[in-house]
Write an enzyme that holds these catalytic residues in place. Structure first.
Site, mmCIF file in Angstrom:
data_model
loop_
_atom_site.group_PDB
_atom_site.id
_atom_site.type_symbol
_atom_site.label_atom_id
_atom_site.label_comp_id
_atom_site.label_asym_id
_atom_site.label_seq_id
_atom_site.Cartn_x
_atom_site.Cartn_y
_atom_site.Cartn_z
ATOM 1 N N VAL A 33 0.858 -1.187 0.000
ATOM 2 C CA VAL A 33 0.000 0.000 0.000
ATOM 3 C C VAL A 33 0.898 1.241 0.000
ATOM 4 O O VAL A 33 2.107 1.152 0.185
ATOM 5 C CB VAL A 33 -0.951 0.022 1.218
ATOM 6 C CG1 VAL A 33 -1.891 -1.163 1.173
ATOM 7 C CG2 VAL A 33 -0.183 0.052 2.543
ATOM 8 N N GLU A 35 2.745 4.929 0.849
ATOM 9 C CA GLU A 35 3.627 5.272 1.963
ATOM 10 C C GLU A 35 2.920 6.116 3.032
ATOM 11 O O GLU A 35 3.056 7.341 3.073
ATOM 12 C CB GLU A 35 4.852 6.031 1.441
ATOM 13 C CG GLU A 35 5.709 5.253 0.461
ATOM 14 C CD GLU A 35 6.607 4.231 1.142
ATOM 15 O OE1 GLU A 35 7.784 4.507 1.346
ATOM 16 O OE2 GLU A 35 6.106 3.136 1.477
ATOM 17 N N LYS A 40 -0.057 1.495 7.046
ATOM 18 C CA LYS A 40 0.771 0.288 7.070
ATOM 19 C C LYS A 40 0.687 -0.414 8.423
ATOM 20 O O LYS A 40 0.709 -1.655 8.497
ATOM 21 C CB LYS A 40 2.217 0.626 6.696
ATOM 22 C CG LYS A 40 2.391 0.920 5.204
ATOM 23 C CD LYS A 40 3.833 1.197 4.853
ATOM 24 C CE LYS A 40 4.027 1.458 3.361
ATOM 25 N NZ LYS A 40 3.866 0.261 2.516
ATOM 26 N N SER A 62 9.952 2.461 0.791
ATOM 27 C CA SER A 62 11.236 3.070 0.450
ATOM 28 C C SER A 62 11.634 4.149 1.448
ATOM 29 O O SER A 62 12.751 4.653 1.398
ATOM 30 C CB SER A 62 11.174 3.680 -0.958
ATOM 31 O OG SER A 62 10.165 4.670 -1.035
ATOM 32 N N HIS A 83 12.375 -3.662 -0.263
ATOM 33 C CA HIS A 83 12.313 -2.451 -1.083
ATOM 34 C C HIS A 83 12.601 -2.824 -2.531
ATOM 35 O O HIS A 83 13.748 -3.047 -2.921
ATOM 36 C CB HIS A 83 13.321 -1.406 -0.592
ATOM 37 C CG HIS A 83 13.312 -0.149 -1.406
ATOM 38 N ND1 HIS A 83 14.407 0.655 -1.561
ATOM 39 C CD2 HIS A 83 12.320 0.427 -2.143
ATOM 40 C CE1 HIS A 83 14.106 1.679 -2.345
ATOM 41 N NE2 HIS A 83 12.849 1.550 -2.714
ATOM 42 N N ASN A 133 18.492 4.444 -2.201
ATOM 43 C CA ASN A 133 17.898 5.787 -2.220
ATOM 44 C C ASN A 133 18.739 6.785 -1.425
ATOM 45 O O ASN A 133 18.775 7.970 -1.736
ATOM 46 C CB ASN A 133 16.476 5.757 -1.664
ATOM 47 C CG ASN A 133 15.478 5.248 -2.687
ATOM 48 O OD1 ASN A 133 15.852 4.881 -3.798
ATOM 49 N ND2 ASN A 133 14.218 5.214 -2.313
#
Length: 337
Positions: A33, A35, A40, A62, A83, A133
């Protein structure tokens, strides 16, 4: 590649709905789902209620803390982060993120699952931005800052491509979506500092609905029928209220962007986000598109030398500000050379 018959057969194994509908005895569940921490946390509780307490529950995120999400779970040691990188079918790297109390069995199961999917698993710490990232974001932000400072979009991208990147940083932002990048920044900046601060003028692009390739409005123009990238969108300079001056040479643009990535890679080792430089080299190539012929980000650091890199960073501090302050790992490495 699957045959059309095999593809149809495989697709029939997939079902969808607005609630949990799979077999309640599933043993591995992946959540994807959007961010939002509260959502969550809600999902992890509902999943354990539906599938039972013995499932391995993988959070696909992420930016969010796996530990914070797992805190709500009936069995936190069965929760782990995954991720995936977009586009998932083309990207081999998969970051696996255990939190403090994730069990060894859960980690082993997640690694085995990743390999079954044809992915290359990278075990990283539950730290903001994880690894890929984390090193990519300052590099991308510096490319944007180069444009704001008066450099042409295509010149910035071409400079980094000449260094060896398959795709330039601004085209990369268009592919991932500027809105996605911007949404990740507040949490990163809050935890990691000014290296992740959004240049203020970027808000002009967000207000102008420049989400990149997905809505054909970004740093580049796109074919409305095929979505193919064309030339840079010259109207973006008007949107940013800047005039291109092109004062920098190719090498100066490269150093600005690459130094930000190098320094962040140093922070990642310093903070034990990854376990060793070998894994970091592979991840930088497969996850952050660092030129493979250069051997990876840490191999490049070894080749250039930490002493030279620290000197470059300090020179850039005087030119561009504190975001270039070298990390302790690089400083200590330079002192031993």
């Amino acid at each position: 590649n699957l045959s059309s018959g095999k593809m149809r057969q495989t697709m029939q194994l997939i079902s969808g709905g607005e609630r949990f509908i799979g077999k309640p005895n599933a043993d591995f569940v992946i959540e994807a789902v959007y961010e939002d921490l509260e959502l969550k946390q809600k999902m992890v509780c509902e999943a354990f209620d539906y599938f039972g307490k013995e499932i391995v529950y993988a959070v696909n995120t992420s930016t969010l803390s796996i530990e914070q999400i797992a805190h709500q779970a009936p069995k936190p040691d069965n929760v782990i982060g995954l991720h995936y990188f977009s586009p998932v079918a083309e990207r081999k790297m998969l970051e696996i993120i255990p939190h403090k109390t994730t069990s060894e069995q859960t980690i082993t199961t997640a690694i085995h699952f990743a390999i079954q999917q044809g992915k290359i698993p990278l075990l990283v710490a539950d730290s903001p931005g994880f690894f890929v990232n984390r090193i990519l974001t300052p590099y991308l932000l510096e490319a944007i800052q180069c444009v704001i400072d008066g450099e042409a979009i295509e010149f910035v991208d071409r400079s980094l491509q000449e260094f060896g990147f398959r795709i330039g940083p601004l085209a990369m932002i268009d592919d991932m979506g500027l809105d996605v990048l911007v949404k990740s920044l507040p949490n990163l900046a809050d935890k990691l500092g000014t290296r992740f601060t959004m240049p203020p003028r970027v808000q002009y692009l967000i207000d102008n609905d420049r989400k990149g390739a997905k809505n054909n409005r970004g740093f580049y123009l796109y074919n409305s029928q095929t979505g193919a990238r064309k030339e840079e969108d010259g109207s973006i300079y008007h949107t940013l209220e800047i005039v291109t001056a092109n004062d920098l040479e190719t090498e100066q643009i490269v150093r600005r962007c690459i130094l930000m990535m190098i320094n962040e890679a140093g922070y990642c080792l310093q903070e034990k986000v990854i376990r060793n430089t070998d894994e970091g080299n592979v991840a930088s190539v497969l996850g952050a598109f660092f030129p493979d012929f250069r051997g990876g980000i840490y191999a490049y650091i070894e080749k250039i030398g930490a002493k030279s890199i620290v000197a470059e960073l300090n020179a850039h501090v005087k030119l561009y500000g504190e975001r270039f302050v070298p990390c302790e790992w690089l400083i200590e490495k330079a002192e031993t050379e």
